[in-house]
Design a protein around this motif. Structure first.
Motif, PDB file in Angstrom:
ATOM      1  N   HIS B 266       0.832  -1.202   0.000  1.00 44.59           N
ATOM      2  CA  HIS B 266       0.000   0.000   0.000  1.00 44.59           C
ATOM      3  C   HIS B 266       0.871   1.258   0.000  1.00 44.59           C
ATOM      4  O   HIS B 266       1.858   1.315   0.729  1.00 44.59           O
ATOM      5  CB  HIS B 266      -0.902   0.002   1.241  1.00 44.59           C
ATOM      6  CG  HIS B 266      -2.043   0.956   1.118  1.00 44.59           C
ATOM      7  ND1 HIS B 266      -1.901   2.307   1.342  1.00 44.59           N
ATOM      8  CD2 HIS B 266      -3.345   0.765   0.789  1.00 44.59           C
ATOM      9  CE1 HIS B 266      -3.077   2.900   1.158  1.00 44.59           C
ATOM     10  NE2 HIS B 266      -3.965   1.980   0.813  1.00 44.59           N
ATOM     11  N   ARG B 309      -6.484   9.058  -0.665  1.00 43.51           N
ATOM     12  CA  ARG B 309      -6.226   9.649  -1.982  1.00 43.51           C
ATOM     13  C   ARG B 309      -5.753  11.099  -1.922  1.00 43.51           C
ATOM     14  O   ARG B 309      -5.008  11.539  -2.799  1.00 43.51           O
ATOM     15  CB  ARG B 309      -7.472   9.542  -2.861  1.00 43.51           C
ATOM     16  CG  ARG B 309      -8.593  10.463  -2.465  1.00 43.51           C
ATOM     17  CD  ARG B 309      -9.742  10.361  -3.456  1.00 43.51           C
ATOM     18  NE  ARG B 309     -10.970  10.832  -2.864  1.00 43.51           N
ATOM     19  CZ  ARG B 309     -11.314  12.118  -2.826  1.00 43.51           C
ATOM     20  NH1 ARG B 309     -10.536  13.037  -3.324  1.00 43.51           N
ATOM     21  NH2 ARG B 309     -12.459  12.468  -2.260  1.00 43.51           N
ATOM     22  N   CYS B 312      -2.047  10.698  -1.650  1.00 41.29           N
ATOM     23  CA  CYS B 312      -1.393   9.610  -2.369  1.00 41.29           C
ATOM     24  C   CYS B 312      -0.791  10.079  -3.684  1.00 41.29           C
ATOM     25  O   CYS B 312      -1.472  10.704  -4.496  1.00 41.29           O
ATOM     26  CB  CYS B 312      -2.404   8.494  -2.643  1.00 41.29           C
ATOM     27  SG  CYS B 312      -1.650   7.087  -3.480  1.00 41.29           S
ATOM     28  N   CYS B 319      -9.968   6.311  -7.735  1.00 39.64           N
ATOM     29  CA  CYS B 319      -9.713   6.356  -6.292  1.00 39.64           C
ATOM     30  C   CYS B 319     -10.683   7.284  -5.571  1.00 39.64           C
ATOM     31  O   CYS B 319     -10.966   7.104  -4.388  1.00 39.64           O
ATOM     32  CB  CYS B 319      -8.283   6.785  -6.020  1.00 39.64           C
ATOM     33  SG  CYS B 319      -7.063   5.706  -6.789  1.00 39.64           S
ATOM     34  N   HIS B 338      -6.475   0.331  -5.188  1.00 39.48           N
ATOM     35  CA  HIS B 338      -6.787   0.058  -6.588  1.00 39.48           C
ATOM     36  C   HIS B 338      -5.549  -0.257  -7.420  1.00 39.48           C
ATOM     37  O   HIS B 338      -5.638  -0.815  -8.495  1.00 39.48           O
ATOM     38  CB  HIS B 338      -7.505   1.263  -7.207  1.00 39.48           C
ATOM     39  CG  HIS B 338      -8.887   1.464  -6.672  1.00 39.48           C
ATOM     40  ND1 HIS B 338      -9.848   0.483  -6.719  1.00 39.48           N
ATOM     41  CD2 HIS B 338      -9.460   2.523  -6.063  1.00 39.48           C
ATOM     42  CE1 HIS B 338     -10.970   0.938  -6.167  1.00 39.48           C
ATOM     43  NE2 HIS B 338     -10.750   2.173  -5.752  1.00 39.48           N
ATOM     44  N   ARG B 339      -4.395   0.153  -6.946  1.00 41.76           N
ATOM     45  CA  ARG B 339      -3.157  -0.070  -7.706  1.00 41.76           C
ATOM     46  C   ARG B 339      -2.555  -1.450  -7.468  1.00 41.76           C
ATOM     47  O   ARG B 339      -1.595  -1.822  -8.130  1.00 41.76           O
ATOM     48  CB  ARG B 339      -2.106   0.955  -7.285  1.00 41.76           C
ATOM     49  CG  ARG B 339      -2.363   2.359  -7.748  1.00 41.76           C
ATOM     50  CD  ARG B 339      -1.616   2.615  -9.040  1.00 41.76           C
ATOM     51  NE  ARG B 339      -1.719   4.025  -9.392  1.00 41.76           N
ATOM     52  CZ  ARG B 339      -1.396   4.504 -10.582  1.00 41.76           C
ATOM     53  NH1 ARG B 339      -0.952   3.698 -11.520  1.00 41.76           N
ATOM     54  NH2 ARG B 339      -1.527   5.777 -10.840  1.00 41.76           N
TER      55      ARG B 339
HETATM   56  S1  SF4 Z   1      -6.571   3.328  -3.900  1.00 41.99           S
HETATM   57 FE1  SF4 Z   1      -5.718   4.967  -5.130  1.00 41.99          FE
HETATM   58  S2  SF4 Z   1      -5.500   6.711  -3.739  1.00 41.99           S
HETATM   59 FE2  SF4 Z   1      -5.822   4.879  -2.521  1.00 41.99          FE
HETATM   60  S3  SF4 Z   1      -3.790   4.213  -1.993  1.00 41.99           S
HETATM   61 FE3  SF4 Z   1      -4.362   3.073  -3.814  1.00 41.99          FE
HETATM   62  S4  SF4 Z   1      -3.632   4.346  -5.515  1.00 41.99           S
HETATM   63 FE4  SF4 Z   1      -3.575   5.633  -3.699  1.00 41.99          FE
END
Ligand code: SF4
Ligand code: ATP
Ligand code: ATP
Ligand code: SF4
Ligand code: MG
Ligand code: MG
Lengths: 327, 340
Positions: B266, B309, B312, B319, B338-339
């Motif tokens: 994360h 977000r 981030c 996001c 999501h990544r």
């Molecule tokens: S979901 Fe999107 S905003 Fe949240 S940590 Fe993952 S990449 Fe970053």
């Protein structure tokens, strides 16, 4: 590089109901122009009292500086009058404290507080001071500084308040910034933001810094030289790399061994330092670390060792050579 | 309680031989924000804990890290039912604590204790050490007075204090010694599970290691299970078997100690790890830090979608719209991003 500040034999005591607190017991240290000196040690070892003595901000009574010299700009600050001292404070030497909430006035806006120093010390008018205050806030990465400058301290987060304190400290371009645990109360990611800013400002402005902390990690990343304090004494002084690679005092060794390291192989068990720091009212004769020291010999119980040079730019106050037997 | 009842709580991911002691499902703890002095109107909620799913295996230490205000203490208190959760279940050996009341709850509480951060504030200054440590025995009606006295002395010895101190008051002790008193008190009723809420944060560096070693020894000796809350990642790594990283009321990543530090997934975990100063100037000189933008948003009004977000560096459009799913990406490695 020239010496900016030289402290010699500084002694400060507190005369309390319970007895005389031997808070600082004859310490020597110096800071060169543009250099960062770290002061480390546990709670109550005399870090704050040392620098407050340098700034002559010890509450009196119960405190009193009972000896020593503090050379800065060709004079002994312990012997100048209060008016001259006020010129030094805030103008030549700035100080940032641990708790930004107690050092910011809650009923004044950020602008009122940052501008005040500029008007007082640099003779700016209101509009100039406000403009400069916004620049200073931008310098310490306060987002939307121009909009936020009329906020009150409680509308800022802890990290933002600490950045305001640093901005105020920098407002008169001091030669020396004394930072007393400015990031201890903050989260690591916020601490990282502030350390990043401080490192950049140091490069850009070339000021000298005294950074007080009990975090050996913070000092490792920031300071060029370090002094380690214990029970009101400086017990080790070295360049930062030597202190960590080749610690010579049993207390420094103990501290480095007792902390788990994020980057190292996990140890099955930590190696704590047994016992507690001594009572500063009722100090043991001999070496103050003796009751906790695994290396102690008979002499340690009766005679307190002085700081002695053991290697280039490396001083230790200890009767025993902890390196003997190492290869 | 019969051992096989624990089987009931094993979810699909925990079909190993390791038994689950505690499972938390959809745990939420919201605090109302009210307005008006006499007729208090609820105008919003502080979502201190906002939907947690995790379990703790018997005998393990689960570390819980995250920045100030992210909901760590609230999580610990909601598990122990010191706060009654807004939603969700807390299954202790399969029994949902959130449904228990009165005597049934009291009986379960005996098996769960808490050690607090502040060894100065958490001990009653007017009680002797003997009374502080023995109080839980009285509350739960365990033993006769003489047996209790005996037990208190044993407990003091177990935590490395002189049993001779029973009649002294907290102010006569140092911070580390007071924390030992707190530990002795928590152990008094022979609990299975202890929430350690920043038990060393208020202590000096040289004393911290003493308390960490003590907690580890006691765990081995009594088979204790810990939820260890802290913000010092180096300490958490040392003491934990698995670590959960929390941000603004949510757990964003949870995995084994080694995996978390060698393979963080994360973006917040990565930033947090990179921010920890390392006591070695040679290492520090070469380190690349991920400096996060801005501050943590308010839990009264968390960002939509992924809560991280706003800070981030890897955020995408999705996001802001969709909350990332909490899923197990590899065995024992949970993450919500999501990544990933
Ligand atoms: S979901 Fe999107 S905003 Fe949240 S940590 Fe993952 S990449 Fe970053
Ligand atoms: N106003 C005061 N009255 C009495 N004693 C004091 C006073 N201020 C400081 N002391 C004592 O002086 C000693 C040194 O205190 P100091 O504040 O310098 O410690 P420190 O190293 O800065 O610790 P910390 O890491 O907790 O800030 C302590 O024993 C403290 O109790
Ligand atoms: N009793 C309460 N009433 C209202 N709000 C609360 C209460 N307890 C906690 N909160 C809020 O819930 C959020 C989470 O708080 P919590 O104490 O759980 O954080 P934490 O992660 O333990 O932080 P810290 O590291 O500072 O101890 C914070 O915004 C806090 O202000
Ligand atoms: S002088 Fe003696 S007691 Fe003091 S640190 Fe050295 S070996 Fe230990
Ligand atoms: Mg201090
Ligand atoms: Mg907390």
């Amino acid at each position: 590089m020239g010496t900016l500040l030289q402290v010699k034999g500084l002694r400060t005591r507190f005369y309390t109901q319970d007895g005389v607190v031997n808070a600082v017991n004859g310490i020597d240290f110096s800071v060169d122009e543009g250099e960062t000196l770290g002061i480390v040690g546990e709670s109550g070892c005399g870090k704050s009292v040392s620098v407050l003595s340098v700034m002559r901000l010890i509450p009196q009574p119960p405190g009193r500086i009972v000896g020593g010299e503090v050379w800065f700009g060709g004079r002994d600050l312990l012997r100048v009058d209060e008016a001259e001292m006020r010129q030094v404070r805030g103008n030549k030497i700035a100080m940032v404290f641990q708790d930004p909430m107690t050092s910011l006035n809650p009923v004044l806006t950020i602008n009122q507080q940052v501008s005040e120093a500029l008007q007082l010390h640099l003779g700016m008018d209101k509009a100039q001071a406000r403009k400069r205050a916004i620049e200073l806030l931008e310098m310490v990465n306060i987002p939307r500084a121009a909009d936020r400058i009329d906020d009150y301290p409680h509308q800022f987060s802890g990290g933002m308040r600490q950045r305001v304190m640093i901005a105020m400290g920098l407002s008169c371009s001091p030669q020396l910034l004394i930072a007393d645990e400015p990031t201890t109360a903050l989260d690591v990611t916020i601490q990282a933001q502030i350390l990043d800013i401080v490192k950049r400002l140091k490069r850009e402005l070339g000021m000298a810094i005294i950074w007080i902390t009990h975090d050996l990690g913070v000092v490792a990343g920031l300071a060029e030289r370090v002094i380690v304090m214990y029970a009101g004494y400086v017990i080790e002084h070295a360049e930062v790399k030597d202190l960590y690679a080749d610690p010579r005092h049993p207390y420094t060794l103990g501290l480095l061994r007792s902390i788990p390291r994020l980057d190292a192989e996990r140890k099955a068990k930590l190696t704590p330092i047994d016992g507690l720091p001594p009572d500063l009212i009722d100090m043991p004769p001999g070496c103050p670390f003796a009751p906790r020291c695994a290396y102690a010999i008979e002499r340690c119980l009766v005679e307190n060792p002085q700081l002695e040079t053991v290697a280039r730019r490396h001083q230790v106050a200890c009767w025993v050579d902890v390196t003997s037997g190492r290869d | 309680m019969p051992q096989d009842e624990t089987m009931a709580v094993q979810s699909s991911s925990t079909q190993s031989s390791d038994r689950v002691l505690l499972e938390v499902r959809g745990l939420k703890m919201w605090f109302p924000i009210t307005q008006g002095l006499i007729l208090q109107r609820r105008v919003g909620d502080i979502r201190a804990v906002d939907g947690l799913d995790f379990f703790i295996r018997r005998g393990e230490t689960l570390g819980l890290v995250g920045e100030s205000g992210c909901g760590k203490s609230t999580t610990g208190r909601a598990i122990l039912q010191l706060y009654r959760p807004t939603a969700g279940q807390v299954l202790f050996e399969g029994t949902d604590l959130t449904r228990l009341r009165g005597e049934a709850l009291r009986r379960m509480r005996r098996r769960m204790q808490m050690i607090f951060q502040d060894p100065y504030a958490s001990l009653n200054p007017r009680m002797t050490v003997g009374n502080i440590v023995g109080e839980p025995l009285e509350v739960h009606n365990i033993g006769k007075p003489e047996e209790r006295r005996q037990r208190v002395q044993e407990l003091l010895e177990v935590v490395g204090l002189n049993p001779y101190f029973v009649n002294r008051y907290p102010h006569e002790f140092s911070g580390g010694q007071r924390q030992r008193i707190g530990v002795a008190r928590a152990l008094a009723v022979n609990p299975d599970f202890i929430v350690c809420d920043e038990p060393i944060s208020a202590l000096d560096v040289s004393i911290q290691a003493q308390i960490i070693n003590l907690l580890e020894e006691l765990q081995d000796k009594f088979g204790l299970t810990y939820l260890f809350i802290a913000h010092d990642l180096s300490v958490v790594r040392h003491i934990s078997d698995r670590v959960a990283v929390m941000y603004l009321g949510k757990i964003v990543e949870l995995t084994t100690r080694d995996e978390l530090y060698s393979n963080p997934l994360h973006p917040y975990t990565k930033a947090l790890l990179s921010a920890v100063p390392i006591p070695d100037p040679v290492v520090e000189e070469k380190r690349q830090r991920i400096i996060l933008e801005g501050d943590v948003p308010s839990p009264a009004n968390p960002p939509s979608g992924c809560r991280f977000r706003t800070r981030c560096g890897l955020r995408m459009d999705i996001c802001a719209e969709v909350e990332p799913e909490w899923r197990e990406t590899a065995a024992d490695h949970w993450v919500a991003c999501h990544r990933v």
